[in-house]
Structures are given as structure tokens and as C-alpha cells.
Design a protein around this motif. Structure first.
Motif, PDB file in Angstrom:
ATOM      1  N   ALA A 161      66.476  48.132  45.976  1.00 29.26           N
ATOM      2  CA  ALA A 161      67.369  47.722  44.895  1.00 29.26           C
ATOM      3  C   ALA A 161      67.411  46.200  44.774  1.00 29.26           C
ATOM      4  O   ALA A 161      67.386  45.648  43.668  1.00 29.26           O
ATOM      5  N   PHE A 162      67.461  45.511  45.913  1.00 30.82           N
ATOM      6  CA  PHE A 162      67.501  44.053  45.896  1.00 30.82           C
ATOM      7  C   PHE A 162      66.228  43.493  45.259  1.00 30.82           C
ATOM      8  O   PHE A 162      66.286  42.616  44.376  1.00 30.82           O
ATOM      9  N   ALA A 163      65.068  43.989  45.687  1.00 34.40           N
ATOM     10  CA  ALA A 163      63.803  43.501  45.147  1.00 34.40           C
ATOM     11  C   ALA A 163      63.682  43.807  43.658  1.00 34.40           C
ATOM     12  O   ALA A 163      63.179  42.983  42.881  1.00 34.40           O
ATOM     13  N   LEU A 164      64.145  44.979  43.230  1.00 37.09           N
ATOM     14  CA  LEU A 164      64.081  45.330  41.814  1.00 37.09           C
ATOM     15  C   LEU A 164      64.949  44.398  40.973  1.00 37.09           C
ATOM     16  O   LEU A 164      64.537  43.963  39.892  1.00 37.09           O
ATOM     17  N   LEU A 165      66.137  44.064  41.466  1.00 39.47           N
ATOM     18  CA  LEU A 165      67.001  43.140  40.740  1.00 39.47           C
ATOM     19  C   LEU A 165      66.387  41.744  40.669  1.00 39.47           C
ATOM     20  O   LEU A 165      66.494  41.059  39.644  1.00 39.47           O
ATOM     21  N   MET A 166      65.735  41.304  41.741  1.00 37.39           N
ATOM     22  CA  MET A 166      65.066  39.994  41.721  1.00 37.39           C
ATOM     23  C   MET A 166      63.904  40.000  40.732  1.00 37.39           C
ATOM     24  O   MET A 166      63.679  39.022  40.011  1.00 37.39           O
ATOM     25  N   LEU A 167      63.172  41.110  40.700  1.00 39.61           N
ATOM     26  CA  LEU A 167      62.064  41.228  39.755  1.00 39.61           C
ATOM     27  C   LEU A 167      62.570  41.174  38.317  1.00 39.61           C
ATOM     28  O   LEU A 167      61.988  40.497  37.459  1.00 39.61           O
ATOM     29  N   ALA A 168      63.664  41.873  38.044  1.00 37.43           N
ATOM     30  CA  ALA A 168      64.240  41.866  36.697  1.00 37.43           C
ATOM     31  C   ALA A 168      64.726  40.469  36.319  1.00 37.43           C
ATOM     32  O   ALA A 168      64.536  40.016  35.182  1.00 37.43           O
ATOM     33  N   THR A 169      65.327  39.762  37.277  1.00 34.47           N
ATOM     34  CA  THR A 169      65.779  38.395  37.014  1.00 34.47           C
ATOM     35  C   THR A 169      64.602  37.498  36.702  1.00 34.47           C
ATOM     36  O   THR A 169      64.649  36.667  35.776  1.00 34.47           O
ATOM     37  N   ASP A 170      63.543  37.644  37.455  1.00 28.89           N
ATOM     38  CA  ASP A 170      62.316  36.877  37.225  1.00 28.89           C
ATOM     39  C   ASP A 170      61.771  37.150  35.826  1.00 28.89           C
ATOM     40  O   ASP A 170      61.392  36.226  35.088  1.00 28.89           O
TER      41      ASP A 170
ATOM     42  N   TYR B 153      61.591  37.138  46.202  1.00 32.84           N
ATOM     43  CA  TYR B 153      62.203  38.448  46.058  1.00 32.84           C
ATOM     44  C   TYR B 153      62.972  38.876  47.306  1.00 32.84           C
ATOM     45  O   TYR B 153      63.556  39.961  47.332  1.00 32.84           O
ATOM     46  N   GLY B 154      62.952  38.023  48.338  1.00 35.26           N
ATOM     47  CA  GLY B 154      63.672  38.321  49.556  1.00 35.26           C
ATOM     48  C   GLY B 154      64.819  37.361  49.821  1.00 35.26           C
ATOM     49  O   GLY B 154      65.351  37.324  50.930  1.00 35.26           O
ATOM     50  N   ARG B 155      65.201  36.579  48.814  1.00 34.99           N
ATOM     51  CA  ARG B 155      66.332  35.665  48.907  1.00 34.99           C
ATOM     52  C   ARG B 155      67.116  35.744  47.602  1.00 34.99           C
ATOM     53  O   ARG B 155      66.564  36.094  46.548  1.00 34.99           O
ATOM     54  N   TYR B 156      68.380  35.389  47.633  1.00 38.81           N
ATOM     55  CA  TYR B 156      69.189  35.509  46.416  1.00 38.81           C
ATOM     56  C   TYR B 156      69.217  34.215  45.604  1.00 38.81           C
ATOM     57  O   TYR B 156      69.992  34.088  44.655  1.00 38.81           O
ATOM     58  N   ASP B 157      68.329  33.275  45.936  1.00 39.08           N
ATOM     59  CA  ASP B 157      68.268  32.012  45.182  1.00 39.08           C
ATOM     60  C   ASP B 157      67.694  32.194  43.783  1.00 39.08           C
ATOM     61  O   ASP B 157      67.916  31.347  42.913  1.00 39.08           O
ATOM     62  N   LEU B 158      66.970  33.267  43.551  1.00 43.00           N
ATOM     63  CA  LEU B 158      66.367  33.488  42.234  1.00 43.00           C
ATOM     64  C   LEU B 158      67.417  33.671  41.137  1.00 43.00           C
ATOM     65  O   LEU B 158      67.345  32.994  40.100  1.00 43.00           O
ATOM     66  N   PRO B 159      68.421  34.550  41.282  1.00 41.29           N
ATOM     67  CA  PRO B 159      69.423  34.671  40.217  1.00 41.29           C
ATOM     68  C   PRO B 159      70.267  33.413  40.049  1.00 41.29           C
ATOM     69  O   PRO B 159      70.689  33.095  38.932  1.00 41.29           O
ATOM     70  N   VAL B 160      70.523  32.681  41.142  1.00 43.07           N
ATOM     71  CA  VAL B 160      71.270  31.428  41.021  1.00 43.07           C
ATOM     72  C   VAL B 160      70.482  30.435  40.170  1.00 43.07           C
ATOM     73  O   VAL B 160      71.023  29.784  39.265  1.00 43.07           O
ATOM     74  N   THR B 161      69.198  30.327  40.457  1.00 43.93           N
ATOM     75  CA  THR B 161      68.343  29.424  39.693  1.00 43.93           C
ATOM     76  C   THR B 161      68.264  29.858  38.233  1.00 43.93           C
ATOM     77  O   THR B 161      68.288  29.019  37.319  1.00 43.93           O
ATOM     78  N   ALA B 162      68.169  31.161  37.995  1.00 43.92           N
ATOM     79  CA  ALA B 162      68.111  31.661  36.619  1.00 43.92           C
ATOM     80  C   ALA B 162      69.377  31.300  35.847  1.00 43.92           C
ATOM     81  O   ALA B 162      69.313  30.914  34.671  1.00 43.92           O
ATOM     82  N   LEU B 163      70.538  31.424  36.491  1.00 37.58           N
ATOM     83  CA  LEU B 163      71.796  31.041  35.831  1.00 37.58           C
ATOM     84  C   LEU B 163      71.816  29.545  35.510  1.00 37.58           C
ATOM     85  O   LEU B 163      72.247  29.138  34.426  1.00 37.58           O
ATOM     86  N   ALA B 164      71.364  28.721  36.460  1.00 40.13           N
ATOM     87  CA  ALA B 164      71.332  27.277  36.230  1.00 40.13           C
ATOM     88  C   ALA B 164      70.375  26.922  35.098  1.00 40.13           C
ATOM     89  O   ALA B 164      70.673  26.056  34.256  1.00 40.13           O
ATOM     90  N   MET B 165      69.225  27.580  35.048  1.00 43.78           N
ATOM     91  CA  MET B 165      68.266  27.332  33.969  1.00 43.78           C
ATOM     92  C   MET B 165      68.844  27.752  32.623  1.00 43.78           C
ATOM     93  O   MET B 165      68.697  27.038  31.621  1.00 43.78           O
ATOM     94  N   ALA B 166      69.496  28.909  32.580  1.00 42.59           N
ATOM     95  CA  ALA B 166      70.116  29.360  31.337  1.00 42.59           C
ATOM     96  C   ALA B 166      71.192  28.391  30.885  1.00 42.59           C
ATOM     97  O   ALA B 166      71.324  28.098  29.683  1.00 42.59           O
ATOM     98  N   ALA B 167      71.964  27.874  31.843  1.00 36.54           N
ATOM     99  CA  ALA B 167      72.998  26.900  31.503  1.00 36.54           C
ATOM    100  C   ALA B 167      72.380  25.661  30.864  1.00 36.54           C
ATOM    101  O   ALA B 167      72.869  25.158  29.840  1.00 36.54           O
ATOM    102  N   LEU B 168      71.297  25.166  31.444  1.00 38.21           N
ATOM    103  CA  LEU B 168      70.639  23.980  30.895  1.00 38.21           C
ATOM    104  C   LEU B 168      70.092  24.229  29.493  1.00 38.21           C
ATOM    105  O   LEU B 168      70.243  23.399  28.590  1.00 38.21           O
TER     106      LEU B 168
END
Length: 437
Positions: A108-117, A159-174
Motif C-alpha cells: 500500500a505504501f509503495a502504491l501510494l508513492m507511485l501514485a504521487t509520483d 518509494y521507500g520513504r515518505y519524502d515523495l508526497p512532501v516534495t509533491a505538496l511543496a512543488m504544487a504550492a510553488l
């Protein structure tokens, strides 16, 4: 002859998005198809690296993240766990895999990271391309390619760390700040409550109403999320004191200096401490204090830049965010491999603008990402045990990051503050082509 209506622009002079439609294949430019093909192929390889469950990243999700997930389900943060050093919003990332109960936690974690990517990649393509296959005026597809090509350099780590969704949020904010400062600020606030560094993304917002809206929205959303999580969970503010005992992590800039000293005879050692491998021994406390001092100086320089900056272009908010995060990363007592995900994302946003001053910096970030993978996992055991092989690798990686941060700051200053740049004529933004009927 019939004059076409002017292309709509935002309050900061950025062209608004064209009629590109993901739901209409006939509007897809060839470059978007090429990006999609490369993305699919490279992400299959990244997922394959996690599939066996034997990679260190998979073990970390199994052991640490799943353990936090189980604690959070009881209504409390991991109070007393020295490895939990994150703002309360990090709980959302740990609990999210529970939304897919038919999968294992790792799956589930990897799938969510893939979707965020995937969503992040689509957003970068969307802001760059037009229906006819061209590029928005002032926009570039280099950012989309940066994201597509740089992330796989880190193998399965993203895909093994939660930094991907944080980065995606920051990019969307910018990306939203120029046209929707309130929405951009709100996303930055949410990301800040997940991991602190996204608070820096609003630093480069031009002075005026839009800037005030972005800052206010960021503070309001962060405070609201903190209040909700503090109400729902016990120990929400424990993170404020969690890092007070941190030392110098072996992959940090200060750590690379101690690594050289160890090879030359320094009697210190490496041990697991506060959730990471840190140096223990003489002068470590001095190096840690020096890192904190450099961080304070970096923050002071950013405030000085903010006060002195006179010229804002469409790329300035993006460039300032990359500069700020680079400075805080390089001066930190800890530089974990996943921190490169932050820099890749911000560099990709910068590269969506042809007028960005950070294009050479993005290349340095790309090189540092590649060397980071050589360091971890290939030479990580050598780095722990000492010796010149691991030392040379980490010195090269941190040298690239240091060069990137200094170059980034210098380029941002020249583009917005330096009198020499002021004498150059400002590029005129074309409002729209004239077509012959």
C-alpha cells in the motif's frame, strides 16, 4: 487581418495554462507521449527493486513505518521513540496505507508513492505543454524531464520513504503561488506540518498582496492541521524537543570532514544514535554547533536577500525556494539520501521556467543525486567502517551539494539584487501572437 485576443496572464506576469487535456488523446503532444513512455519503463524498474521486500528501503517501511502506524492507530504519537523527530503531519503519511486494507503495508505504501509520483509528473507536463505540442511562452519541458530522469537514479529509495508526497505538496504550492497564492500557501502549510522544510517555498513570493495572502494561508493551514492532530492524538508537540540531542550524521557536510579526520587518525567512532549513524568522539559537539551556526547564517542571508531583492521574474519564487532548501540542506547536521528528493523536485519546478537562474544548479543536483546512489547503498558499509573509498565518495557528493548551494545563492543574488543585472533590459513578455485570418 484579425488580431487574436491577448493570452491571459496571472498577476505576476505568467501565462495561464492552455487547453491541454489529459482526457483527450488528440491534444497530447509527442513529447508528452515520450515522457509517459520513459516514466512507465523507469518506474517499473523502481517498483521491482521493492517487490522482493529485501531492499533496505522495504525493510525500513516494514520495521519503522509500520511500527509507527500501529502506535498511531492507538491515538498517540510515538512519544519516547527517539527515531520519531517529525512534525505531527507526518502521521498522515504513516496512516495513509491503512486506506488500502486489502494490501500489505509495504504494498500500500509503495502504491501510494507511485501514485504521487505519477500525479507530480503529470502536473509538470501539464504546466509546460500546449495542445498543439508547443510550449507555453516562458515555459520549458526540462522540468518534467528532470523529474522523470532524476528520480530513478535513486533506485527504489523514493518509494521507500515518505519524502515523495512532501516534495509533491511543496512543488504544487510553488506552481500555484503565482495564480492562486492562497491555495499555494495553504498547501505549503500542510507540507510544513508533514516535514518542516516546505515552509521555505513561499520565501520568494514577490512583495505585495499575493505574498501576504500566501504567507497568511500557510500559517493558517499549518495551525489548523496542528490543532486537529493535537486534538486527535496524544503527544503532538513531542517533536519540538526530539532533535535536541542530535549529533553529526556521517553523510552530512560536517560528517564528511570528520570522516577525513578519522582516516587521518582521529579517534572517533560511528554508532547508531537518534535513528541515524552519527559520529561519536572528540570535537563532534563543536562540529554540530558549527553546523547550527552556518544554518543561522544561511537564514540571515536569505532574510538579507529578501530585503534587498528588487526584481522579480516569473522564475524568482521557484529559484528562491531551491536556494533556500539547498542552503538549509548543506548546513544541516544530517543529510540523508532521501533529502535529494526535495532538491530534485524544486529543481524540476525551476526548470519549468526558461528564465530560471538555476539551470546550471539543477545539473549539479542531478550529479549529486547520481553520486548519492554510489554512496548509498553501494559504498555505505565502507563509509561506516572508514577508509578512503567511502570518504572520497561522500566528499565528492557533498562537494557537489556545496557547489550547488553557493552557485544557487550567487545566481539568485545576481538575478534579483546585483546592479549589473539592473542595467540589462528586462525581457518583454509577449501577450499573444497575431494570426492572419
Amino acid at each position: 487581418m484579425v488580431a487574436q485576443a491577448p493570452t491571459p496572464v496571472t498577476q505576476w506576469g505568467m501565462p495561464q495554462a492552455g487547453p491541454f487535456r489529459w482526457t483527450r488523446p488528440e491534444t497530447w503532444p509527442r513529447e508528452a507521449l515520450a515522457l509517459a513512455g520513459y516514466w512507465l519503463a523507469s518506474r517499473m524498474v523502481m517498483i521491482g527493486m521493492l517487490k522482493s521486500g529485501k531492499a533496505e528501503q522495504a525493510i525500513e517501511v516494514h520495521r519503522t513505518y509500520h511500527g509507527w502506524f500501529q502506535v498511531l492507530q492507538t491515538g498517540t504519537f510515538p512519544v519516547g521513540d527517539v527515531t520519531w523527530q517529525y512534525p505531527p503531519g507526518a502521521a498522515l503519511a504513516m496512516l495513509a496505507p491503512g486506506l488500502l486494507p486489502f494490501l500489505t503495508y509495504l504494498q500500500a505504501f509503495a502504491l501510494l508513492m507511485l501514485a504521487t509520483d505519477a500525479v507530480t509528473q503529470a502536473a509538470l507536463v501539464r504546466v509546460s505543454l500546449r495542445r498543439n505540442g508547443g510550449v507555453h511562452r516562458g515555459r520549458s519541458t526540462a522540468g518534467a524531464w528532470m523529474w522523470a530522469m532524476a528520480l530513478p537514479l535513486m533506485l527504489g529509495l523514493p518509494y521507500g520513504r515518505y519524502d515523495l508526497p512532501v516534495t509533491a505538496l511543496a512543488m504544487a504550492a510553488l506552481l500555484l503561488l503565482p495564480s492562486r497564492p492562497r491555495m499555494g500557501g495553504a498547501l505549503a502549510g500542510i507540507a510544513t506540518m508533514v516535514k518542516v522544510w516546505p515552509a521555505l517555498v513561499v520565501l520568494g513570493a514577490p512583495r505585495g498582496r499575493g505574498s501576504r495572502q500566501a504567507w497568511a494561508a500557510m500559517c493558517a493551514s499549518a495551525a489548523a492541521l496542528l490543532l486537529v492532530l493535537a486534538t486527535l492524538f496524544h503527544g503532538a508537540f513531542d517533536f519540538l524537543t526530539a532533535q535536541k540531542g542530535r549529533g553529526v550524521e556521517i553523510e552530512s557536510l560536517g560528517g564528511s570532514l570528520l570522516q577525513v579526520a578519522r582516516v587521518l587518525g582521529w579517534p572517533g567512532d560511528v554508532d547508531q544514535h537518534y535513528g541515524s549513524l552519527e559520529f561519536l568522539g572528540p570535537y563532534v559537539h563543536t562540529v554540530a554547533r558549527a553546523s547550527l551556526l552556518l544554518t543561522a547564517l544561511a537564514f540571515g542571508w536569505l532574510l538579507l536577500w529578501r530585503f534587498r531583492a528588487q526584481r522579480w521574474s516569473a522564475a524568482t519564487p521557484y529559484d528562491a525556494a531551491l536556494t533556500a532548501v539547498l542552503l538549509f540542506t548543506v548546513t544541516s547536521r544530517v543529510i540523508s539520501p532521501q533529502y535529494l528528493i526535495w532538491l530534485i523536485g524544486l529543481a524540476a519546478v525551476c526548470l519549468t521556467q526558461r528564465g530560471s537562474s538555476q539551470r546550471p544548479v539543477a545539473l549539479l543536483v542531478l550529479l549529486a543525486t547520481a553520486v548519492t546512489t554510489v554512496d548509498y547503498p553501494l559504498f555505505f558499509d565502507a563509509l561506516i567502517s572508514g577508509g578512503w573509498k567511502g570518504t572520497v565518495v561522500i566528499m565528492v557528493r557533498n562537494g557537489l551539494l556545496l557547489a550547488a548551494s553557493l552557485s544557487s545563492a550567487a545566481r539568485l543574488w545576481r538575478a534579483t539584487v546585483s546592479p549589473a543585472a539592473a542595467r540589462q533590459p528586462a525581457p518583454q513578455l509577449r501577450r499573444g501572437p497575431i494570426r492572419v485570418a
